[in-house]
Design an enzyme around this catalytic site. Structure first.
Site, PDB file in Angstrom:
ATOM      1  N   ASP A 107       0.856  -1.185   0.000  1.00 21.73           N
ATOM      2  CA  ASP A 107       0.000   0.000   0.000  1.00 21.73           C
ATOM      3  C   ASP A 107       0.900   1.246   0.000  1.00 21.73           C
ATOM      4  O   ASP A 107       1.362   1.673  -1.053  1.00 21.73           O
ATOM      5  CB  ASP A 107      -0.910  -0.103   1.231  1.00 21.73           C
ATOM      6  CG  ASP A 107      -1.931   1.008   1.348  1.00 21.73           C
ATOM      7  OD1 ASP A 107      -2.062   1.804   0.420  1.00 21.73           O
ATOM      8  OD2 ASP A 107      -2.603   1.096   2.389  1.00 21.73           O
ATOM      9  N   PHE A 156     -10.010   0.757   0.482  1.00 22.56           N
ATOM     10  CA  PHE A 156      -9.645  -0.190   1.525  1.00 22.56           C
ATOM     11  C   PHE A 156     -10.338  -1.502   1.220  1.00 22.56           C
ATOM     12  O   PHE A 156     -11.552  -1.560   1.087  1.00 22.56           O
ATOM     13  CB  PHE A 156     -10.046   0.344   2.902  1.00 22.56           C
ATOM     14  CG  PHE A 156      -9.417  -0.444   4.006  1.00 22.56           C
ATOM     15  CD1 PHE A 156      -8.112  -0.188   4.396  1.00 22.56           C
ATOM     16  CD2 PHE A 156     -10.113  -1.462   4.631  1.00 22.56           C
ATOM     17  CE1 PHE A 156      -7.514  -0.928   5.407  1.00 22.56           C
ATOM     18  CE2 PHE A 156      -9.525  -2.217   5.637  1.00 22.56           C
ATOM     19  CZ  PHE A 156      -8.222  -1.940   6.024  1.00 22.56           C
ATOM     20  N   ASP A 163      -7.752  -7.778   6.348  1.00 19.09           N
ATOM     21  CA  ASP A 163      -8.748  -7.581   7.403  1.00 19.09           C
ATOM     22  C   ASP A 163      -9.150  -6.126   7.571  1.00 19.09           C
ATOM     23  O   ASP A 163      -8.440  -5.208   7.144  1.00 19.09           O
ATOM     24  CB  ASP A 163      -8.182  -8.059   8.747  1.00 19.09           C
ATOM     25  CG  ASP A 163      -7.153  -7.088   9.310  1.00 19.09           C
ATOM     26  OD1 ASP A 163      -6.174  -6.771   8.596  1.00 19.09           O
ATOM     27  OD2 ASP A 163      -7.334  -6.617  10.453  1.00 19.09           O
TER      28      ASP A 163
HETATM   29  P1  IMP Z   1       1.837  -0.569   3.751  1.00 16.87           P
HETATM   30  O1  IMP Z   1       1.018   0.686   3.781  1.00 16.87           O
HETATM   31  O2  IMP Z   1       2.344  -0.873   2.336  1.00 16.87           O
HETATM   32  O3  IMP Z   1       2.965  -0.498   4.747  1.00 16.87           O
HETATM   33  O4  IMP Z   1       0.875  -1.760   4.154  1.00 16.87           O
HETATM   34  C1  IMP Z   1       1.065  -2.473   5.302  1.00 16.87           C
HETATM   35  C2  IMP Z   1      -0.017  -3.452   5.588  1.00 16.87           C
HETATM   36  O5  IMP Z   1      -1.251  -2.754   5.777  1.00 16.87           O
HETATM   37  C3  IMP Z   1      -0.336  -4.491   4.538  1.00 16.87           C
HETATM   38  O6  IMP Z   1       0.529  -5.608   4.566  1.00 16.87           O
HETATM   39  C4  IMP Z   1      -1.753  -4.888   4.937  1.00 16.87           C
HETATM   40  O7  IMP Z   1      -1.732  -5.845   5.954  1.00 16.87           O
HETATM   41  C5  IMP Z   1      -2.314  -3.575   5.461  1.00 16.87           C
HETATM   42  N1  IMP Z   1      -3.147  -2.926   4.423  1.00 16.87           N
HETATM   43  C6  IMP Z   1      -2.801  -1.987   3.537  1.00 16.87           C
HETATM   44  N2  IMP Z   1      -3.835  -1.654   2.738  1.00 16.87           N
HETATM   45  C7  IMP Z   1      -4.871  -2.450   3.115  1.00 16.87           C
HETATM   46  C8  IMP Z   1      -6.230  -2.607   2.665  1.00 16.87           C
HETATM   47  O8  IMP Z   1      -6.721  -1.986   1.710  1.00 16.87           O
HETATM   48  N3  IMP Z   1      -6.968  -3.514   3.355  1.00 16.87           N
HETATM   49  C9  IMP Z   1      -6.495  -4.254   4.398  1.00 16.87           C
HETATM   50  N4  IMP Z   1      -5.232  -4.139   4.840  1.00 16.87           N
HETATM   51  C10 IMP Z   1      -4.427  -3.246   4.212  1.00 16.87           C
END
Ligand code: IMP
Length: 185
Positions: A107, A156, A163
């Site tokens: 993300d 999201f 989750d």
């Molecule tokens: P980051 O923002 O790339 O560091 O994402 C870290 C973690 O946030 C991911 O591995 C997911 O577990 C969670 N995450 C990010 N975006 C979503 C979403 O749209 N739905 C659910 N979990 C999310």
């Protein structure tokens, strides 16, 4: 498709069970080809990766090993805090190993970036990333992803390991929640 109790909370399905199954098979074949002469160590990032990695390893017809890390970056809600904590580290050393990080979604990239930098200091022979979803428009940190399942819109998403507040990981598809699910919690 069989009706499930949690379906009522879903506004729309983005990736169906069938679409995910086909995509996982494709990625598995690609990994199998690329690592033909190298034994890969697949490192699943818990908790979100568990359905994906379980299906992915069975789509790879080659000797592989699997290990897991658990990290926390969100405080249970929907915003990335930017602070990554290792809750469970790898069981074994990765020196000289061909490591493939397996993520549910990249993300903001904060978690992926942190993990890549952390694992690189442990001297693997190679280090690549495989993520089922790529929410590239949300990126704050650059993360090179070698294997991507689907480009994910700026929404999201829940299901297939992803989750909201600990729930919906057991949905066999990936979708977007109805607004009232958030307001009623
Ligand atoms: P980051 O923002 O790339 O560091 O994402 C870290 C973690 O946030 C991911 O591995 C997911 O577990 C969670 N995450 C990010 N975006 C979503 C979403 O749209 N739905 C659910 N979990 C999310």
């Amino acid at each position: 498709m069989e009706k499930r109790a949690l379906d009522g909370d879903i506004k729309k399905v983005l990736y169906s069970e069938e679409a995910i199954r086909a995509k996982v098979k494709e990625i598995g074949a690609e990994i199998c080809r690329d690592y033909r002469n190298r034994k890969v160590l697949m490192v699943g990032i818990l908790n979100g990766c568990f359905p994906f990695i379980a299906d992915l390893v069975r789509a790879i017809d080659a000797p592989i090993e699997v290990d897991f890390m658990s990290v926390s970056s969100y405080g249970g809600g929907m915003q990335s805090s930017g602070v990554v904590r290792i809750l469970k580290d790898l069981n074994k050393t990765i020196v000289g190993r061909h490591v493939l990080l397996v993520e549910d979604i990249i993300d903001t990239g904060l978690t992926g970036r942190y993990l890549l930098e952390n694992l690189q200091t442990r001297h693997p022979a190679s280090l690549e990333v495989c993520s089922l979803l790529d929410k590239r428009d949300a990126r704050a940190e650059e993360v090179p992803i070698r294997y991507v399942g689907f480009d994910c819109p700026l929404e999201f998403v829940v299901g297939y390991g992803l989750d909201y507040d600990g729930l919906y990981r057991n949905l066999p598809y990936i979708g977007v929640l109805k607004e009232e699910v958030y307001t009623h919690r």
